[in-house]
Design an enzyme around this catalytic site. Structure first.
Site, short mmCIF file in Angstrom:
data_model
loop_
_atom_site.label_atom_id
_atom_site.label_comp_id
_atom_site.label_asym_id
_atom_site.label_seq_id
_atom_site.Cartn_x
_atom_site.Cartn_y
_atom_site.Cartn_z
CG ASN A 38 -7.82 -15.74 4.07
OD1 ASN A 38 -8.20 -15.73 2.99
ND2 ASN A 38 -8.15 -14.62 5.02
CG HIS A 78 -11.81 -13.46 8.49
ND1 HIS A 78 -11.60 -14.55 7.70
CD2 HIS A 78 -11.33 -12.37 7.86
CE1 HIS A 78 -10.70 -13.98 6.54
NE2 HIS A 78 -10.88 -12.67 6.74
N1 LIG Z 1 -9.31 -6.86 1.85
C1 LIG Z 1 -9.96 -7.94 2.04
O1 LIG Z 1 -10.22 -8.49 1.08
C2 LIG Z 1 -10.12 -8.44 3.28
C3 LIG Z 1 -10.93 -9.49 3.71
C4 LIG Z 1 -11.11 -10.13 4.82
C5 LIG Z 1 -10.34 -9.59 5.89
N2 LIG Z 1 -9.45 -8.39 5.68
C6 LIG Z 1 -8.44 -7.92 6.73
O2 LIG Z 1 -9.24 -6.71 7.20
C7 LIG Z 1 -8.18 -6.02 7.74
C8 LIG Z 1 -8.43 -4.72 6.99
O3 LIG Z 1 -8.00 -4.81 5.57
P1 LIG Z 1 -8.49 -3.66 4.63
O4 LIG Z 1 -8.50 -4.59 3.18
O5 LIG Z 1 -9.64 -2.93 4.97
O6 LIG Z 1 -7.30 -2.72 4.46
P2 LIG Z 1 -7.14 -1.18 4.20
O7 LIG Z 1 -5.56 -1.03 3.88
O8 LIG Z 1 -8.16 -1.02 2.93
O9 LIG Z 1 -7.56 -0.43 5.49
C9 LIG Z 1 -6.83 -0.41 6.53
C10 LIG Z 1 -7.28 0.93 7.27
O10 LIG Z 1 -7.11 0.83 8.62
C11 LIG Z 1 -6.43 2.11 8.96
N3 LIG Z 1 -5.66 2.07 10.24
C12 LIG Z 1 -4.22 1.79 10.15
N4 LIG Z 1 -4.02 1.64 11.65
C13 LIG Z 1 -5.05 2.32 12.33
C14 LIG Z 1 -5.12 2.47 13.79
N5 LIG Z 1 -4.22 2.34 14.70
N6 LIG Z 1 -6.51 3.02 14.01
C15 LIG Z 1 -7.41 3.12 13.34
N7 LIG Z 1 -7.23 2.90 11.85
C16 LIG Z 1 -6.23 2.42 11.31
C17 LIG Z 1 -5.69 2.77 7.87
O11 LIG Z 1 -5.69 4.13 7.74
C18 LIG Z 1 -6.68 2.13 6.58
O12 LIG Z 1 -7.77 3.13 6.27
C19 LIG Z 1 -6.98 -6.61 7.57
O13 LIG Z 1 -6.53 -7.24 8.83
C20 LIG Z 1 -7.28 -7.46 6.46
O14 LIG Z 1 -6.54 -8.70 6.42
C21 LIG Z 1 -9.35 -7.91 4.37
#
Ligand SMILES: NC(=O)c1ccc[n+]([C@@H]2O[C@H](COP(=O)([O-])OP(=O)(O)OC[C@H]3O[C@@H](n4cnc5c(N)ncnc54)[C@H](O)[C@@H]3O)[C@@H](O)[C@H]2O)c1
Length: 291
Positions: free
Chosen positions: A198, A147
């Site tokens: 978190n 993470h």
């Molecule tokens: N945003 C943050 O600050 C943060 C921090 C730590 C962890 N996370 C975690 O990271 C993960 C992604 O978050 P994010 O903020 O990058 O989201 P985001 O919405 O910016 O991006 C998600 C991406 O995944 C793609 N996607 C969806 N289904 C897919 C699939 N089957 N195959 C390939 N691509 C696919 C979408 O098209 C999108 O571009 C989540 O699990 C979130 O909880 C987010």
């Protein structure tokens, strides 16, 4: 301790949003061969543009040499099909914070990644790692959480989250990867909803959203209070917009599902903003407007 494992050279990233692109960028900057998979070619192109823009920002801020930025981009390939991940030694899943979507990815990875020793990791913020491991069938011992924090090129922490099924050797290799190859600062976190960070951060963000929703203070004053009074680099509402309100909602729902405690329950305002696709900075409007 097992013998020192060879460094990982071929990394896959599934999902090229905020986090997937950040993870792909730090891997490429560490000299690794990276394949990023998105849902289709248009999304894969967008991911490439996002990484290019981030590298250019690094150069313009003097954090990165132009040659290093160019080399990092050359190490990344952008694909619309997870079939491209067959030869990867480590795949990091970073798709939307949705349980069904992630289970589907782990089931797919268990069939497409060829090497039985490849590590299958998730960047989930809250979904139990053991559920993702179960979806990976025989590969369950190779599944764990990795993470990262946003922005990935800037923040040093990585939570390494073993499930009940993760092999000790996989934990060691993942720690060595994060620390030795990406120069991050890993901690091992428990496989409970929200892990370590978190589980503490999200109730705080939800409290701030409730305070704003109830009209007890303005958004600006809530954020100013925590920045000026507690020396936080940004206030909770600005941070929620930076994370993405859909992600905050997804994490809140996972935490509430597991603990059934009111402090984890998603406030109605958060649910309404997400229903309206006002997701924060990434859509130009959330708790604040960025247009
Ligand atoms: N945003 C943050 O600050 C943060 C921090 C730590 C962890 N996370 C975690 O990271 C993960 C992604 O978050 P994010 O903020 O990058 O989201 P985001 O919405 O910016 O991006 C998600 C991406 O995944 C793609 N996607 C969806 N289904 C897919 C699939 N089957 N195959 C390939 N691509 C696919 C979408 O098209 C999108 O571009 C989540 O699990 C979130 O909880 C987010």
């Amino acid at each position: 301790m097992s013998a020192v494992a060879a460094p990982i050279e071929r990394v896959g990233v599934v999902g090229g949003g905020i986090m997937g692109c950040g993870i792909a960028e730090v891997c490429a900057r560490a000299g690794l061969d990276v394949i990023l998979v998105e849902v289709d070619s248009a999304a894969a192109d967008l991911a490439e543009q996002r990484i290019r823009a981030s590298l250019e920002r690094g150069v313009s801020r003097g954090k990165l040499e132009p040659d290093a930025a160019r080399e990092a981009l050359e190490l990344c390939r952008f694909e619309p099909d997870a079939g491209a991940l067959g030869d990867r030694e480590l795949v990091i899943e970073a798709v939307v914070e949705n349980r069904e979507a992630k289970l589907g990815v782990f089931e797919l990875l268990s069939k497409t990644v060829e090497s039985g020793s490849a590590i299958l990791a998730s960047n989930t913020s809250s979904i139990p790692i053991v559920e993702l491991a179960a979806a990976a069938g025989e590969r369950a011992p190779n599944v764990l959480g990795l993470h990262f924090f946003n922005p990935v090129p800037v923040l040093a922490l990585v939570e390494v989250i073993p499930s009940l099924l993760t092999e000790p050797d996989v934990i060691e290799r993942a720690q060595a990867f994060a620390e030795g190859q990406l120069e991050k600062d890993p901690i091992v976190a428990p496989d409970r909803a929200g892990f370590t960070v978190n589980a503490l951060l999200i109730p705080y963000l939800l409290s701030a959203i409730r305070m704003f929703e109830q009209g007890l203070a303005s958004a600006e004053d809530i954020d100013k209070g925590m920045v000026k009074g507690c020396a936080h680099p940004m206030g909770p509402l600005a941070l929620a917009d930076l994370i993405g309100l859909d992600t905050v909602l997804g994490v809140s729902e996972s935490l509430y599902r597991e603990h059934r405690e009111q402090l984890f329950a998603p406030p109605p305002l958060l649910q309404r903003l997400v229903a309206a696709n006002l997701l924060g900075r990434k859509t130009g409007r959330g708790l604040y407007s960025y247009q």
